[in-house]
Design an enzyme around this catalytic site. Structure first.
Site, PDB file in Angstrom:
ATOM      1  N   LEU A 538      -1.356   6.619  -3.554  1.00  0.00           N
ATOM      2  CA  LEU A 538      -0.813   5.770  -4.621  1.00  0.00           C
ATOM      3  C   LEU A 538      -1.575   4.462  -4.735  1.00  0.00           C
ATOM      4  CD1 LEU A 538       3.027   6.179  -3.989  1.00  0.00           C
ATOM      5  CD2 LEU A 538       1.708   7.195  -5.836  1.00  0.00           C
ATOM      6  N   GLY A 539      -2.107   4.017  -3.644  1.00  0.00           N
ATOM      7  CA  GLY A 539      -2.825   2.748  -3.699  1.00  0.00           C
ATOM      8  C   GLY A 539      -3.354   2.351  -2.340  1.00  0.00           C
ATOM      9  N   GLY A 541      -4.272  -1.149   0.027  1.00  0.00           N
ATOM     10  CA  GLY A 541      -4.161  -2.607   0.121  1.00  0.00           C
ATOM     11  C   GLY A 541      -4.808  -3.083   1.395  1.00  0.00           C
ATOM     12  N   SER A 543      -3.413  -4.045   4.048  1.00  0.00           N
ATOM     13  CA  SER A 543      -2.787  -3.611   5.294  1.00  0.00           C
ATOM     14  C   SER A 543      -2.791  -2.099   5.486  1.00  0.00           C
ATOM     15  CB  SER A 543      -1.361  -4.142   5.354  1.00  0.00           C
ATOM     16  OG  SER A 543      -0.689  -3.854   4.150  1.00  0.00           O
ATOM     17  N   GLY A 544      -3.125  -1.345   4.437  1.00  0.00           N
ATOM     18  CA  GLY A 544      -3.142   0.096   4.618  1.00  0.00           C
ATOM     19  C   GLY A 544      -3.126   0.844   3.298  1.00  0.00           C
ATOM     20  N   THR A 545      -3.043   2.157   3.419  1.00  0.00           N
ATOM     21  CA  THR A 545      -3.063   3.012   2.239  1.00  0.00           C
ATOM     22  C   THR A 545      -1.667   3.577   2.010  1.00  0.00           C
ATOM     23  OG1 THR A 545      -5.265   3.606   2.942  1.00  0.00           O
ATOM     24  CG2 THR A 545      -4.318   4.934   1.191  1.00  0.00           C
ATOM     25  N   ASP A 657       1.415 -13.132   0.839  1.00  0.00           N
ATOM     26  CA  ASP A 657       0.447 -12.463  -0.022  1.00  0.00           C
ATOM     27  C   ASP A 657       1.088 -12.124  -1.363  1.00  0.00           C
ATOM     28  OD1 ASP A 657      -1.974 -11.468  -0.783  1.00  0.00           O
ATOM     29  OD2 ASP A 657      -1.856  -9.616   0.372  1.00  0.00           O
TER      30      ASP A 657
END
Ligand SMILES: *[C@@H]1O[C@H](CO)[C@@H](O)[C@H](O)[C@H]1NC(C)=O
Ligand SMILES: *[C@@H]1O[C@H](CO)[C@@H](O)[C@H](O)[C@H]1NC(C)=O
Length: 820
Positions: A538-539, A541, A543-545, A657
């Site tokens: 889905l995306g 970032g 910090s992670g996927t 963030d």
């Protein structure tokens, strides 16, 4: 002046030698493998020694130290630790035989022989007797403490660099060491074992291995005993511990990692070698790791067991209430006052007295919103009305208060008030019973009437009555060792009677547990299946996927695979459970997590639409252009979500963030903030905190990040200001903007905005794609707020204030559920 004719610089002396020849009996260091400088060899003569010489001096044949003649008995080879007589404070004559850090600002004590029984500052002494027993004797000759070593005349004592005071027999074998009898502090390499525990100076809080092999914190107060860490709401496994390793050992290593055989791990925030650290059971009931700043000699907290101080039992004493407010605060309920104005351990006492013959009409109740006192239920009932609950309490002379949870009509009357807390997300309220005449002076409103989620609640804590005398630990250990199974039976029987005696029915525990079952721990396998082996991304970032997944119960979820997890298991666990308890319409809900081996995953509610940036900045979606009213709603929703994080339910969460990518939109274009809580949770009793590494996204980051200033909630306010401008303009302003064909950087843009507001003129910065369809007042207030958010941090508003300001211009009046 040296009595006993000893040279001040002799290092090691042959046992028993009373030679007056200064250098004849130095045993060479080479023959002694151990790294200690100062060592004392037994002498048969206990010659009082007077010395104010350098701490490097070892005591030779005069092996006794008199308290009034000198304080230092031994110094470790590297001078880090000193051992000797330690004054209990300015202006007192009470001394302890202790080990302390030689050079720290407050000469931090790490061990004490005669805790609780100080000796007289004149005439007390420490000495070896003939058998090789190290004795601490008071001025009247009574033995206050002894090492109980009986290895004869060649016994020696030394203070090692580790801070361990060791007594060795002539064979060099260690026959006694201070590391085996810790007081409130563990030093690196010192084991906490099944035989030892740490006890806070007040004596009320203990760290120990329980019979089920789990490392726990126990409140051992004057009247009750209760376990408060790890959370008694959960079992060992849910707390990230194991009961199956019976070695019962916990130790802090030189890198700053404290590991326990039950799986608990605490890593210093400054982990690495070369730093002096200690772990201390503090008087306030929290277990903390400290690191020494070698430059100024001060200690910094670099780890702690409890992130939320109100979880500490006994923190505010009997009848006291712990409340979060810029850290935590102890309060007395209405009609009660502090027993001892200087000491919260003593709690609060009623300002009234009650006799059992008093008519019911004499009493009234004062509400403590979201308050509760855990345990000690006189009665408990389900599905009854508030009035009925009140009547039950009025009917009983013993009832001091009751907690009522409207949800299930749950009613708990209390005959003792312990572990009082105000939890903004506790789904019930407490009502204090008071004679009518005392209520007039008391104030009932203690907390704003915010509406927090009824989904989360603290579960019943494990409490058990204790007898008036202290728990006999030895008894427990022996009992556990010998009687294993019988003990289990005993405990179960004990519990049965306790339940019966104190009417803590099982149903009540279940009632409490039900409400927390929403949040759970998943296995890695479950999540692999749910995502079809992480197929649908889905995306991605910082910090992670994030992957889409479908759980067993057909619930669609977003599963985030964390990449850079710096936290240890326990810390991770502690943080996600906190996040899991946060529940607000404008925050993405976390359903659970997975922590297995190196895998760390978070399971979130699935939000249908994409993130705000896709709608604001992307051209390909002109058909889904956000209307003005949608934009205003999103701005307000995001502000509410942040306000909740900062001020309401878990006031210690700073997002760090905030950006359009982290604002997700539901089908109805309601804003939901994602990714909160992943930054290190701030400690609220420390109003600002610093990060070991920066978090955030360029363009949205407040200047204080770059200036290396302490980070607080105001960084989110800054980022929110940027987002607000982006919602208004539909452009990425963070990286500069073109207005009327003029290219401006962010600072110029800001100046332009200020002038525009001062003029009170047209807002020609509103997204042109709206073709003038916007509410001028709303747009103006949004820009005004945005500009104030971008001020120097002392001038920025709070998120609470922003919500209030926006709401004045909110023309939709259908927000009954979350009016602040
Ligand atoms: C303690 O202070 C003394 C005197 O300032 C110094 O000589 C010694 O090296 C210090 N020891 C440690 C461990 O810092
Ligand atoms: C039990 O804990 C000890 C100390 O942490 C560790 O060395 C040992 O390997 C553990 N045993 C098992 C079976 O996990």
């Amino acid at each position: 002046m040296i009595e006993g004719a000893e040279p001040p610089h002799g290092l090691h002396r042959r046992a028993g030698s009373i030679s007056s020849r200064p250098h004849s009996n130095q045993i060479s260091m080479a023959t002694n493998k151990h790294l200690f400088l100062s060592s004392i060899f037994l002498s048969f003569l206990s010659v009082p020694l007077c010395s104010r010489a350098s701490p490097w001096q070892a005591r030779g044949s005069g092996t006794s130290l008199r308290v009034d003649h000198g304080e230092i008995f031994l110094v470790s080879l590297d001078t880090t630790f000193s051992c000797g007589f330690y004054s209990s404070g300015e202006g007192t004559n009470a001394y302890y035989f202790s080990i302390w850090f030689t050079n720290t600002t407050d000469r931090t004590v790490v061990w004490t022989a005669n805790r609780g029984s100080p000796v007289n500052g004149h005439g007390s002494k420490i000495s070896f007797n003939r058998e090789g027993n190290l004795l601490l004797t008071d001025v009247n000759g009574s033995t206050v403490w002894e090492s109980k070593t009986k290895w004869g005349k060649r016994t020696t004592v030394a203070l090692l660099n580790s801070g361990n005071l060791v007594i060795r027999a002539s064979t060099d074998q260690v026959v006694w060491q201070s590391f085996d009898s810790p007081t409130d502090t563990l030093l690196p390499s010192q084991n906490l074992t099944r035989e030892t525990k740490l006890v806070s100076p007040s004596g009320y809080h203990n760290l120990y291995f329980d019979n089920d092999n789990v490392l726990r914190l126990l409140y051992n107060g004057p009247e009750i005993t209760s376990i408060y860490w790890p959370s008694p709401d959960y079992n060992a496994l849910q707390n990230g511990r194991t009961r199956f390793n019976s070695s019962k050992i916990a130790v802090l290593d030189s890198e700053g990692v404290f590991r326990s055989s039950d799986g608990f791990k605490m890593t210093a925030s400054d982990s690495g070698s070369g730093i002096k650290r200690r772990i201390t059971m503090d008087n306030d009931g929290n277990l903390r790791m400290y690191s020494l700043n070698a430059v100024n000699g001060n200690w910094t907290v670099t780890g702690e067991a409890l992130l939320q101080m109100c979880y500490v039992h006994g923190l505010c004493g009997k009848n006291g209430i712990c409340e979060y407010s810029q850290g935590f605060r102890c309060n007395c309920p209405p009609g009660y006052e502090m027993t001892d104005p200087k000491n919260w351990d003593k709690g609060c006492s009623p300002t009234f007295s009650v006799n059992c013959g008093q008519p019911r009409e004499d009493f009234t109740f004062i509400k403590i919103a979201h308050g509760d006192f855990y345990g000690f239920d006189l009665t408990s009932n389900k599905s009854i009305s508030f009035e009925e609950c009140k009547q039950i309490c009025l009917d009983s002379c013993l009832c001091l208060s009751f907690t009522y949870k409207a949800g299930g009509g749950l009613c708990y009357t209390k005959d003792r008030l312990y572990n009082g807390q105000v939890y903004p997300y506790f789904p019930g309220d407490n009502y204090i019973k008071l004679p009518k005449k005392v209520t007039s002076t008391s104030s009932a409103s203690r907390h704003s009437s915010l509406t927090c989620s009824p989904k989360n609640a603290k579960v019943m804590l494990v409490l058990y009555m204790k007898n008036s005398d202290n728990i006999n630990w030895l008894y427990f250990y022996i009992f556990a060792a010998i009687l294993g199974a019988v003990e289990l039976l005993f405990i179960m029987t004990g519990w049965y009677f306790l339940f019966k005696m104190h009417s803590i029915p099982k149903s009540m525990e279940e009632g409490y547990k039900m409400v927390t079952s929403q949040f759970r721990r998943f296995t890695y396998r479950e999540l692999v299946e749910a995502t079809g082996k992480f197929k649908e991304e889905l995306g991605k970032g910082g910090s992670g996927t994030v992957f889409r997944g479908i759980l067993g119960d057909k619930k669609v979820v977003a599963i985030k695979k964390l990449t850079d997890v710096r936290h240890g298991e326990e810390e991770f666990w502690a943080e996600v459970t906190l996040i899991g308890r946060i529940n607000h319409i404008n925050l993405v809900r976390m359903w659970g997590f997975c922590s297995e081996g190196k895998h760390r995953l978070l399971v979130y509610e699935y939000v249908e639409n994409e993130s705000l940036d896709k709608y604001l900045f992307s051209d390909r979606r002109t058909e889904t252009l956000l209307s003005w009213s949608q934009r205003f709603k999103i701005a307000l929703g995001a502000a509410r979500g942040l306000a909740y994080l900062h001020h309401e339910c878990l006031e210690w969460v700073v997002h760090c963030d905030v950006k359009p990518e982290n604002i997700l939109l539901t089908r109805d274009f309601e804003a939901k903030i994602a990714d909160f809580g992943l930054s290190k949770l701030s400690k609220r009793d420390n109003p600002s905190f610093s990060f070991t590494h920066m978090r955030g996204t360029m363009g949205y980051m407040a200047p204080e990040w770059a200036l290396n200033l302490p980070i607080n909630a105001k960084v989110d306010v800054y980022s929110y200001g940027v987002v607000l401008l982006e919602i208004v303009t539909g452009k990425r302003v963070s990286s500069g903007i073109i207005i009327d064909g003029i290219e401006m950087d962010f600072m110029q843009f800001l100046q332009e905005l200020k002038q525009m507001l001062a003029r009170g003129g047209d807002l020609d910065i509103v997204d042109a794609r709206l073709k003038g369809h916007f509410n001028h007042e709303q747009a103006t207030v949004m820009v005004q707020i945005a500009v104030s958010c971008l001020e120097e941090r002392g001038k920025r508003p709070t998120m609470d204030q922003i919500v209030k300001d926006l709401m004045v211009y909110d023309d939709e009046d259908n927000h009954p559920a979350y009016v602040l």
